[in-house]
Write an enzyme that holds these catalytic residues in place. Structure first.
Site, PDB file in Angstrom:
ATOM      1  N   LYS A  49       0.830  -1.209   0.000  1.00  0.00           N
ATOM      2  CA  LYS A  49       0.000   0.000   0.000  1.00  0.00           C
ATOM      3  C   LYS A  49       0.863   1.257   0.000  1.00  0.00           C
ATOM      4  O   LYS A  49       0.624   2.191  -0.783  1.00  0.00           O
ATOM      5  CB  LYS A  49      -0.920  -0.010   1.223  1.00  0.00           C
ATOM      6  CG  LYS A  49      -1.872   1.175   1.302  1.00  0.00           C
ATOM      7  CD  LYS A  49      -2.502   1.318   2.673  1.00  0.00           C
ATOM      8  CE  LYS A  49      -3.237   0.069   3.102  1.00  0.00           C
ATOM      9  NZ  LYS A  49      -3.912   0.246   4.415  1.00  0.00           N
ATOM     10  N   LYS A  60       3.084  -4.134  11.015  1.00  0.00           N
ATOM     11  CA  LYS A  60       1.763  -4.325  11.622  1.00  0.00           C
ATOM     12  C   LYS A  60       1.948  -4.921  13.000  1.00  0.00           C
ATOM     13  O   LYS A  60       2.903  -5.669  13.256  1.00  0.00           O
ATOM     14  CB  LYS A  60       0.885  -5.246  10.776  1.00  0.00           C
ATOM     15  CG  LYS A  60      -0.606  -4.973  10.933  1.00  0.00           C
ATOM     16  CD  LYS A  60      -1.016  -3.696  10.206  1.00  0.00           C
ATOM     17  CE  LYS A  60      -2.522  -3.487  10.263  1.00  0.00           C
ATOM     18  NZ  LYS A  60      -2.918  -2.300   9.478  1.00  0.00           N
TER      19      LYS A  60
END
Length: 459
Positions: free
Chosen positions: A105, A117
């Protein structure tokens, strides 16, 4: 989308780029194949995984344990960046997948970040604020040596938010006195260095990714290859409707913001359904979006039938999953992963699906629906509004220049528009038939491998 599916798609993109002459790689010369193979292997791997059990004393005196993870996938394009989710769905494989998607992304949207993450396996609804604060502080202690404003910058995700980011920022500050700390976390409260518009940004960006698709298709200057004429006509027909009907799965921050943005768009959009984990509220004539949003923010749930009547808001109460298969033009998926699958793919009636959540459409369902002529705007394109505004917050922490909400959201929208329309124009003009997801992965992989070869990570 599972980790195996993500790595599989990365490999499919690499194989395609090796086998197909593309203008993007014309200057790479004879080393193209070698660079792509090396880069692909790096992208299928993980740079680092920090994991451990967080232990706290609960309000009842019991000691509770919560598995926690921070995954740093790849930092070719910049510092690791990605949210921390507090959810019972958290596990190592899920966090690895989400970190990979963040890398892709950020590369796709030309943000100066890599992908990371984090997650804690916990049900936030069953814990007090004191307990959640203890868990948040314990998470920071676990990862403290691997995060920082010049290394890895976490943000909120499912189940977390500004309150937790504030707690984490304070804990990091306590652990690292006399060191930069304000930019270690984004998504903080305004009073603690956060940025206006952050909570709405992902949902607004998700809706705009669809809106810019229609804008692109309605532009008479668009070049359309024969492969995409039917797809273009389908999208054009939606754009020319007097009323576009929208169904939205989920009704958290993302989905509420998307619903409100849809209702105020220049072209008429009517939100006919919203849902949460308990129910779908459906009204073919349209819902009172602002009333429902206010109720949800106050009670953390959607109203029941009696409460709907008290609000003078029409609507039927359906099962939670009903929102996925209602007759509508656009379906915004703003809940969690793996919602549209082989089990319900044949019942999907929307022509355009927008992935506000990460991985809500499985690979099998994606292939089936695309073959049926439906368009899926993938997560790595659609839901970048949040990380874009996080980028603005990160910069704000260095400059101390405070911008207004309208200016921030306008800057975010302009970036989303620039990236989205570039991708859509390339999609419709391509001589090779491919889904939007494949194109987005391809463009992200090209940027990442190109960056790796320029920096000497691959030779």
């Amino acid at each position: 989308m599972t980790e195996n599916t993500t790595t599989q798609l990365i490999q499919e993109v690499v194989d395609y780029l090796i086998e197909t002459d593309t203008n993007e790689l014309a200057s790479w010369g004879e080393k193209r194949t070698e660079w792509l193979k090396q880069g692909g292997e790096q992208l299928k791997g993980i740079d680092k995984i920090i994991s451990g059990d967080l232990r706290i004393k609960r309000d009842n005196g019991e000691i509770a344990t919560y598995p926690a993870f921070r995954v740093q996938h790849n930092n070719a394009c910049g510092y690791y960046k990605g949210g921390i989710r507090f959810s019972t769905g958290v596990n190592k494989a899920e966090v690895e997948t989400l970190a990979m998607l963040m890398t892709l992304k950020n590369a796709l949207h030309d943000l100066p970040y890599g992908g990371g993450k984090g997650g804690v396996h916990i049900d936030v609804r069953k814990h007090s604020d004191r307990e959640l604060k203890e868990v948040s502080q314990a998470f920071v202690r676990l990862v403290q040596n691997d995060i920082g404003p010049y290394r890895d910058i976490p943000a909120p995700d499912v189940g977390s938010g500004a309150k937790l980011m504030d707690w984490m920022t304070q804990e990091y500050k306590n652990l690292h006195p006399n060191q930069p700390y304000i930019n270690t976390f984004t998504g903080k409260s305004l009073e603690n260095g956060g940025t206006k518009g952050r909570s709405e940004s992902t949902g607004i960006g998700t809706f705009l990714s669809y809106y810019y698709l229609v804008d692109t298709v309605l532009d008479d200057t668009l070049t359309v290859d024969a492969n995409y004429r039917d797809e273009r006509e389908m999208i054009k027909s939606i754009g020319e409707k007097a009323e576009v009907k929208v169904a939205i799965q989920g009704f958290g921050n993302l989905s509420r913001a998307a619903a409100i943005e849809a209702e105020k768009a220049d072209r008429k959009h009517t939100v006919i359904a919203v849902s949460d984990s308990r129910a779908t509220i459906y009204n073919e004539e349209g819902l009172d979006v602002e009333g429902l949003a206010a109720f949800k923010e106050e009670t953390d749930r959607l109203p029941n039938a009696d409460e709907l009547k008290e609000m003078n808001s029409g609507g039927d109460i359906l099962e939670p999953e009903a929102v996925l298969t209602l007759a509508c033009d656009v379906l915004i998926l703003g809940a969690i992963e793996d919602q549209v699958t082989e089990k319900n793919q044949k019942d999907i009636k929307a022509d355009i699906l927008v992935e506000g959540a990460n991985g809500p459409v499985t690979k099998e369902a994606d292939e089936y629906l695309t073959a049926q002529g439906k368009v899926i705007i993938p997560d790595i394109l659609a839901n970048a509004g949040g990380v874009t505004v996080s980028y603005f917050e990160w910069i704000q922490g260095f400059t101390n220049e405070i911008k207004g909400k309208d200016e921030i959201l306008k800057d975010m929208s302009n970036r989303m528009k620039s990236v989205s329309q570039r991708i859509y124009r390339q999609h419709f003009s391509s001589e090779h038939k491919e889904s939007l997801r494949f194109l987005c992965f391809k463009l992200a992989v090209i940027r990442l491998v190109d960056t790796m070869k320029r920096s000497g990570d691959i030779i």
